[in-house]
Design a protein around this motif. Structure first.
Motif, PDB file in Angstrom:
ATOM      1  N   PRO A 172       0.748  -1.239  -0.218  1.00 19.05           N
ATOM      2  CA  PRO A 172       0.059   0.017   0.069  1.00 19.05           C
ATOM      3  C   PRO A 172       0.823   1.333  -0.053  1.00 19.05           C
ATOM      4  CG  PRO A 172       0.133  -0.900   2.094  1.00 19.05           C
ATOM      5  CD  PRO A 172       0.813  -1.893   1.376  1.00 19.05           C
ATOM      6  N   ASN A 173       0.139   2.254  -0.496  1.00 16.69           N
ATOM      7  CA  ASN A 173       0.748   3.496  -0.526  1.00 16.69           C
ATOM      8  C   ASN A 173      -0.056   4.614   0.097  1.00 16.69           C
ATOM      9  OD1 ASN A 173       3.133   2.845  -2.132  1.00 16.69           O
ATOM     10  ND2 ASN A 173       1.583   2.655  -3.739  1.00 16.69           N
ATOM     11  N   GLU A 174       0.476   5.782   0.526  1.00 14.83           N
ATOM     12  CA  GLU A 174      -0.226   6.614   1.200  1.00 14.83           C
ATOM     13  C   GLU A 174      -1.013   7.328   0.085  1.00 14.83           C
ATOM     14  OE1 GLU A 174       1.833   9.748   3.347  1.00 14.83           O
ATOM     15  OE2 GLU A 174       2.234   8.177   5.121  1.00 14.83           O
ATOM     16  N   LYS A 186      -7.406  10.307   6.252  1.00 11.98           N
ATOM     17  CA  LYS A 186      -6.163   9.730   5.613  1.00 11.98           C
ATOM     18  C   LYS A 186      -6.403   8.450   4.763  1.00 11.98           C
ATOM     19  CE  LYS A 186      -3.029  11.937   8.760  1.00 11.98           C
ATOM     20  NZ  LYS A 186      -1.849  11.925   9.865  1.00 11.98           N
ATOM     21  N   PHE A 187      -6.108   8.260   3.714  1.00 13.25           N
ATOM     22  CA  PHE A 187      -6.326   7.071   3.189  1.00 13.25           C
ATOM     23  C   PHE A 187      -4.876   6.291   2.596  1.00 13.25           C
ATOM     24  CE2 PHE A 187     -10.449   8.299   2.758  1.00 13.25           C
ATOM     25  CZ  PHE A 187     -11.153   7.287   1.855  1.00 13.25           C
ATOM     26  N   SER A 201      -6.616   4.746   6.407  1.00 11.09           N
ATOM     27  CA  SER A 201      -5.897   4.227   6.878  1.00 11.09           C
ATOM     28  C   SER A 201      -5.695   4.032   8.521  1.00 11.09           C
ATOM     29  CB  SER A 201      -4.332   4.970   6.310  1.00 11.09           C
ATOM     30  OG  SER A 201      -4.490   6.393   6.809  1.00 11.09           O
ATOM     31  N   SER A 202      -6.211   4.959   8.853  1.00 10.67           N
ATOM     32  CA  SER A 202      -6.358   5.162  10.467  1.00 10.67           C
ATOM     33  C   SER A 202      -7.539   4.363  11.088  1.00 10.67           C
ATOM     34  CB  SER A 202      -6.400   6.540  11.086  1.00 10.67           C
ATOM     35  OG  SER A 202      -7.628   7.077  10.815  1.00 10.67           O
TER      36      SER A 202
END
Length: 249
Positions: A172-174, A186-187, A201-202
């Motif tokens: 995965p990447n931000e 945030k993804f 993501s959180s």
């Protein structure tokens, strides 16, 4: 002197009678003033909802901004309802409805939203452990619901994304942050066989997105407009179906 005393006695009796009558009126008049106090009508919000309703009902079905107006209308009407005003009565025909005090709608206390055991048609199966929903007036990115170790996960999936090459698996990447119901989350993003999958993501973001789906509607704002609008009326049916896969023998 005798006549004067008689007059005084009559005056006393008359005063006593008036006092007794006043007491009777006070004691037997229903004190309904507190229940008759109505909240101030939020005319500015009502005008906003009516303008959004015009765009929602009058907009072309294939215009991606039409469902945005419908979503905004539902959000505004929810704000109005929190202030004590409702579009009703609930069991009336559409042309009979008007803005009324919510507490005056007797039908509002009746639970007419009996949940069906069938799967909500806005959600469709994708394999045995995932369901997806297409946004209004568009096909992708779609919303997905899956389950891992008893936890429901809500993500977005885009098979047409230029960020993933054909057959590519990476990440995965931000990514993002992206707006969900006007709140930035945030993804993280990854490629799975050429399809882009991305979601919060959180832990707080995942919980926020799940609650947005459970509430029945979601607005997703990505890198480019227009926003994606998702409507789901019964996420509980999806949850039940997913839980069944967790208990498979």
């Amino acid at each position: 002197m005798l006549q004067s005393k008689t007059v005084q006695d009559n005056m006393k009796r008359n005063n006593s009678s008036r006092l007794a009558l006043s007491c009777m009126l006070i004691c037997f008049t229903p004190l309904s003033f507190s229940s008759d106090i109505n909240p101030d009508r939020p005319d500015k919000l009502i005008s906003k909802a009516e303008a959004e309703n015009t765009k929602c009902r009058g907009g072309p079905g294939n215009d991606p901004y039409t469902p945005v107006s419908c979503y905004d209308r539902e959000r505004t009407m929810s704000q109005i309802q929190k202030l004590g005003w409702c579009w009703g009565p609930r069991d009336a025909y559409g042309y009979q409805k008007k803005w009324i005090i919510c507490s005056s709608d007797r039908s509002a206390s009746v639970d007419d939203s009996v949940k069906s055991s069938r799967l909500d048609p806005s959600w469709r199966p994708f394999g045995s452990t995932m369901f997806f929903m297409s946004p209004a007036a568009s096909n992708t990115p779609a919303l997905t619901a899956s389950i891992r170790e008893g936890q429901i996960h809500i993500n977005l999936i885009d098979p047409n994304s230029a960020l993933c090459k054909s057959g590519e698996s990476s990440g995965p990447n931000e990514a993002g942050p992206y707006k969900i119901n006007d709140t930035y989350l945030k993804f993280q993003s990854f490629c799975m066989n050429g399809t882009r999958v991305f979601g919060p993501s959180s832990a707080q973001g995942k919980d926020f997105m799940l609650k947005a789906v459970e509430a029945g509607s979601m607005k997703v704002e990505l890198d480019t407009p227009p926003p994606l609008i998702f409507y789901g009326t019964d996420f509980d049916s999806v949850r039940r179906e997913l839980m069944k896969t967790e208990s498979a023998l």
